[in-house]
Motif scaffolding. Structure first.
Motif, PDB file in Angstrom:
ATOM      1  N   ALA A  59      47.059  28.895 104.255  1.00  0.00           N
ATOM      2  CA  ALA A  59      46.061  29.745 103.608  1.00  0.00           C
ATOM      3  C   ALA A  59      46.460  31.203 103.813  1.00  0.00           C
ATOM      4  O   ALA A  59      47.115  31.550 104.802  1.00  0.00           O
ATOM      5  CB  ALA A  59      44.679  29.481 104.188  1.00  0.00           C
ATOM      6  N   LYS A  60      46.059  32.066 102.860  1.00  0.00           N
ATOM      7  CA  LYS A  60      46.392  33.479 102.958  1.00  0.00           C
ATOM      8  C   LYS A  60      45.217  34.324 102.487  1.00  0.00           C
ATOM      9  O   LYS A  60      44.470  33.921 101.597  1.00  0.00           O
ATOM     10  CB  LYS A  60      47.617  33.825 102.101  1.00  0.00           C
ATOM     11  N   THR A  61      45.073  35.517 103.097  1.00  0.00           N
ATOM     12  CA  THR A  61      44.125  36.499 102.606  1.00  0.00           C
ATOM     13  C   THR A  61      44.879  37.781 102.273  1.00  0.00           C
ATOM     14  O   THR A  61      45.919  38.083 102.883  1.00  0.00           O
ATOM     15  CB  THR A  61      43.026  36.811 103.633  1.00  0.00           C
ATOM     16  N   PHE A  62      44.341  38.544 101.300  1.00  0.00           N
ATOM     17  CA  PHE A  62      45.014  39.745 100.816  1.00  0.00           C
ATOM     18  C   PHE A  62      44.009  40.893 100.781  1.00  0.00           C
ATOM     19  O   PHE A  62      42.933  40.751 100.193  1.00  0.00           O
ATOM     20  CB  PHE A  62      45.578  39.509  99.411  1.00  0.00           C
ATOM     21  N   ASP A  63      44.367  42.030 101.410  1.00  0.00           N
ATOM     22  CA  ASP A  63      43.492  43.203 101.432  1.00  0.00           C
ATOM     23  C   ASP A  63      44.186  44.379 100.750  1.00  0.00           C
ATOM     24  O   ASP A  63      45.415  44.503 100.792  1.00  0.00           O
ATOM     25  CB  ASP A  63      43.132  43.584 102.866  1.00  0.00           C
ATOM     26  N   TYR A  64      43.375  45.279 100.152  1.00  0.00           N
ATOM     27  CA  TYR A  64      43.900  46.388  99.358  1.00  0.00           C
ATOM     28  C   TYR A  64      43.247  47.701  99.785  1.00  0.00           C
ATOM     29  O   TYR A  64      42.139  47.715 100.330  1.00  0.00           O
ATOM     30  CB  TYR A  64      43.625  46.143  97.873  1.00  0.00           C
ATOM     31  N   ASN A  65      43.932  48.826  99.494  1.00  0.00           N
ATOM     32  CA  ASN A  65      43.329  50.129  99.751  1.00  0.00           C
ATOM     33  C   ASN A  65      42.524  50.579  98.527  1.00  0.00           C
ATOM     34  O   ASN A  65      42.422  49.853  97.536  1.00  0.00           O
ATOM     35  CB  ASN A  65      44.392  51.162 100.146  1.00  0.00           C
ATOM     36  N   ASN A  66      41.980  51.783  98.602  1.00  0.00           N
ATOM     37  CA  ASN A  66      41.123  52.264  97.513  1.00  0.00           C
ATOM     38  C   ASN A  66      41.892  52.490  96.219  1.00  0.00           C
ATOM     39  O   ASN A  66      41.303  52.538  95.142  1.00  0.00           O
ATOM     40  CB  ASN A  66      40.427  53.561  97.938  1.00  0.00           C
ATOM     41  N   GLN A  67      43.214  52.643  96.303  1.00  0.00           N
ATOM     42  CA  GLN A  67      44.049  52.813  95.118  1.00  0.00           C
ATOM     43  C   GLN A  67      44.488  51.481  94.521  1.00  0.00           C
ATOM     44  O   GLN A  67      45.197  51.448  93.515  1.00  0.00           O
ATOM     45  CB  GLN A  67      45.283  53.663  95.446  1.00  0.00           C
ATOM     46  N   ARG A  69      47.447  38.082 105.554  1.00  0.00           N
ATOM     47  CA  ARG A  69      47.320  37.247 106.753  1.00  0.00           C
ATOM     48  C   ARG A  69      47.542  35.790 106.360  1.00  0.00           C
ATOM     49  O   ARG A  69      46.999  35.331 105.352  1.00  0.00           O
ATOM     50  CB  ARG A  69      45.944  37.414 107.415  1.00  0.00           C
ATOM     51  N   GLU A  70      48.317  35.088 107.168  1.00  0.00           N
ATOM     52  CA  GLU A  70      48.622  33.684 106.909  1.00  0.00           C
ATOM     53  C   GLU A  70      48.011  32.810 107.999  1.00  0.00           C
ATOM     54  O   GLU A  70      48.024  33.172 109.181  1.00  0.00           O
ATOM     55  CB  GLU A  70      50.135  33.460 106.865  1.00  0.00           C
ATOM     56  N   TYR A  71      47.499  31.638 107.574  1.00  0.00           N
ATOM     57  CA  TYR A  71      46.839  30.716 108.498  1.00  0.00           C
ATOM     58  C   TYR A  71      47.409  29.314 108.307  1.00  0.00           C
ATOM     59  O   TYR A  71      47.624  28.863 107.181  1.00  0.00           O
ATOM     60  CB  TYR A  71      45.332  30.696 108.240  1.00  0.00           C
ATOM     61  N   MET A  72      47.637  28.643 109.413  1.00  0.00           N
ATOM     62  CA  MET A  72      48.112  27.262 109.350  1.00  0.00           C
ATOM     63  C   MET A  72      47.006  26.375 108.809  1.00  0.00           C
ATOM     64  O   MET A  72      45.846  26.481 109.210  1.00  0.00           O
ATOM     65  CB  MET A  72      48.532  26.782 110.744  1.00  0.00           C
ATOM     66  N   GLY A  73      47.366  25.496 107.873  1.00  0.00           N
ATOM     67  CA  GLY A  73      46.385  24.624 107.253  1.00  0.00           C
ATOM     68  C   GLY A  73      45.838  25.245 105.980  1.00  0.00           C
ATOM     69  O   GLY A  73      46.217  26.343 105.565  1.00  0.00           O
ATOM     70  N   GLY A  74      44.911  24.579 105.363  1.00  0.00           N
ATOM     71  CA  GLY A  74      44.421  25.003 104.056  1.00  0.00           C
ATOM     72  C   GLY A  74      43.210  25.898 104.082  1.00  0.00           C
ATOM     73  O   GLY A  74      42.691  26.263 103.029  1.00  0.00           O
ATOM     74  N   LYS A  75      42.731  26.260 105.276  1.00  0.00           N
ATOM     75  CA  LYS A  75      41.534  27.087 105.372  1.00  0.00           C
ATOM     76  C   LYS A  75      41.820  28.368 106.149  1.00  0.00           C
ATOM     77  O   LYS A  75      42.717  28.410 106.986  1.00  0.00           O
ATOM     78  CB  LYS A  75      40.403  26.316 106.062  1.00  0.00           C
ATOM     79  N   VAL A  76      41.026  29.401 105.855  1.00  0.00           N
ATOM     80  CA  VAL A  76      41.122  30.650 106.605  1.00  0.00           C
ATOM     81  C   VAL A  76      40.403  30.455 107.934  1.00  0.00           C
ATOM     82  O   VAL A  76      39.179  30.357 107.978  1.00  0.00           O
ATOM     83  CB  VAL A  76      40.504  31.819 105.811  1.00  0.00           C
ATOM     84  N   ASP A  77      41.169  30.371 109.005  1.00  0.00           N
ATOM     85  CA  ASP A  77      40.646  30.092 110.340  1.00  0.00           C
ATOM     86  C   ASP A  77      41.346  31.021 111.326  1.00  0.00           C
ATOM     87  O   ASP A  77      42.553  30.910 111.544  1.00  0.00           O
ATOM     88  CB  ASP A  77      40.904  28.629 110.714  1.00  0.00           C
ATOM     89  N   ALA A  78      40.602  31.953 111.920  1.00  0.00           N
ATOM     90  CA  ALA A  78      41.188  32.940 112.832  1.00  0.00           C
ATOM     91  C   ALA A  78      41.926  32.284 113.994  1.00  0.00           C
ATOM     92  O   ALA A  78      42.871  32.869 114.539  1.00  0.00           O
ATOM     93  CB  ALA A  78      40.096  33.868 113.363  1.00  0.00           C
ATOM     94  N   GLN A  79      41.514  31.098 114.378  1.00  0.00           N
ATOM     95  CA  GLN A  79      42.171  30.402 115.489  1.00  0.00           C
ATOM     96  C   GLN A  79      43.546  29.865 115.079  1.00  0.00           C
ATOM     97  O   GLN A  79      44.341  29.494 115.940  1.00  0.00           O
ATOM     98  CB  GLN A  79      41.288  29.235 115.962  1.00  0.00           C
ATOM     99  N   LYS A  80      43.827  29.829 113.792  1.00  0.00           N
ATOM    100  CA  LYS A  80      45.098  29.291 113.315  1.00  0.00           C
ATOM    101  C   LYS A  80      45.956  30.357 112.632  1.00  0.00           C
ATOM    102  O   LYS A  80      46.817  30.051 111.816  1.00  0.00           O
ATOM    103  CB  LYS A  80      44.852  28.136 112.354  1.00  0.00           C
ATOM    104  N   LEU A  81      45.711  31.615 112.992  1.00  0.00           N
ATOM    105  CA  LEU A  81      46.492  32.711 112.441  1.00  0.00           C
ATOM    106  C   LEU A  81      47.965  32.533 112.807  1.00  0.00           C
ATOM    107  O   LEU A  81      48.314  32.317 113.963  1.00  0.00           O
ATOM    108  CB  LEU A  81      45.979  34.044 112.991  1.00  0.00           C
TER     109      LEU A  81
END
Length: 351
Positions: free
Chosen positions: A189-197, A204-216
């Motif tokens: 799983a991955k999350t993507f953040d952007y600036n104001n522009q 951020r990449e996570y092991m497995g198919g869900k966004v889980d801070a314990q599996k960063l």
């Protein structure tokens, strides 16, 4: 009589140029990489080229020509066939077929007595909707095939919203304000953040198919200057969480906004690359690295295998290009410690 134009190979990745065989995955499209964008830029017009022959000339064979590949094209610029050679002998052959509108329908990949066949399906507006691949072998005189992959593509608002594989595993893509913000499902799983522009600033990449801070398992950050040019990216993987050791790459640009310098650091390893240009095309790349384990140089700059280190434990590597009046590459020479090491050559045969 047809003439031959001699140009030198940009890189082995050129073997793949001239034919798109799958949709671009959304997470790869948005990841900024000024080096890749500049170094692998393709300036050739394939509609004027019937055949491209790649030739390697190395010190080990006294710079005698060794054919690496031959690519064959249709008059619309699409690839008909590519043949990969080893010691001037064809080893891998891939042939393409199209419909009457020039849309790719299938290809067959032949290697070491086996065949891999891919078939393409499209939706009503000619977007990839499904790609299947079958492995075909002859067993006891009978052709046998088995499914190797089956990818299905789903769209929403003209963007890929999901990719499903033949075992039912699905990548799900989520968007906000026209930007990709999350990929879930499948194995990572991955999350993507952007600036104001609107520029990507963190993945951020996570092991497995869900966004889980314990599996960063990985963090990549991006930094920009006031001209919105990428000037730094940093990568931290799970293997280096404890030591908090980032792989950090800095980028500099010339007055024409061309990449002029790239410097990579990873612990005690470093890789420095300087770029020079001629008519907005790279004419010279000069690299210096102490990366004995190739943790930096190999990942960030495509140094070929077999390049020797000098007595100081450094690699001093340089690529020199020349161009014709039309902007086609007409020469590439590779130097190690200022001595010619090998050449890569193109022969372009027009229709």
């Amino acid at each position: 009589m047809k003439t031959k134009i001699t140009v030198l190979l940009i890189g082995l990745s050129q073997f793949l140029f001239g034919q798109k065989t799958s949709p671009d995955r959304p997470e790869l499209i948005i990841d900024p990489n000024p080096f890749q964008d500049e170094y692998f830029k393709d300036h050739y017009n394939y509609t004027k080229t019937k055949e491209i022959i790649g030739i390697n000339k190395k010190t080990s064979n006294n710079f005698q020509g060794d054919t690496m590949f031959k690519n064959y094209y249709r008059k619309d610029g699409q690839m008909l066939k590519k043949v990969r050679y080893s010691a001037n002998v064809p080893k891998i052959i891939r042939s393409y077929k199209y419909d009457s509108d020039g849309i790719l329908k299938s290809w067959v990949h032949e290697s070491k007595g086996s065949k891999l066949r891919a078939k393409y399906y499209y939706d009503s507006i000619a977007r990839f909707s499904r790609i299947t691949q079958y492995n075909i072998r002859k067993r006891k005189g009978v052709l046998d095939s088995n499914l190797q992959s089956d990818a299905r593509y789903f769209y929403q608002n003209n963007r890929i919203s999901a990719i499903e594989s033949f075992n039912g595993i699905k990548d799900i893509y989520s968007y906000k304000n026209q930007k990709l913000v999350e990929k879930t499902g499948a194995y990572i799983a991955k999350t993507f953040d952007y600036n104001n522009q609107g520029h990507l600033i963190e993945i951020r990449e996570y092991m497995g198919g869900k966004v889980d801070a314990q599996k960063l398992m990985g963090i990549k950050k991006f930094y920009y200057n006031s001209q919105n040019q990428l000037i730094c990216d940093s990568i931290l993987t799970s293997a280096n969480f404890e030591s908090n050791t980032y792989q950090i790459t800095h980028y500099e640009y010339d007055i024409n906004d061309k990449l002029s310098r790239m410097e990579v650091k990873f612990g005690a390893s470093f890789c420095k690359v300087n770029f020079e240009y001629q008519n907005n095309r790279i004419s010279n790349c000069e690299l210096l690295t102490n990366d004995i384990n190739r943790k930096v140089a190999y990942l960030r700059f495509p140094i070929p295998s077999g390049i020797p280190y000098n007595k100081a434990g450094l690699v001093k590597y340089r690529e020199v290009f020349s161009y014709d009046e039309n902007g086609n590459k007409t020469g590439k020479e590779v130097f190690v410690d200022d001595a010619l090491f090998f050449e890569l050559e193109y022969l372009l045969i027009p229709f």
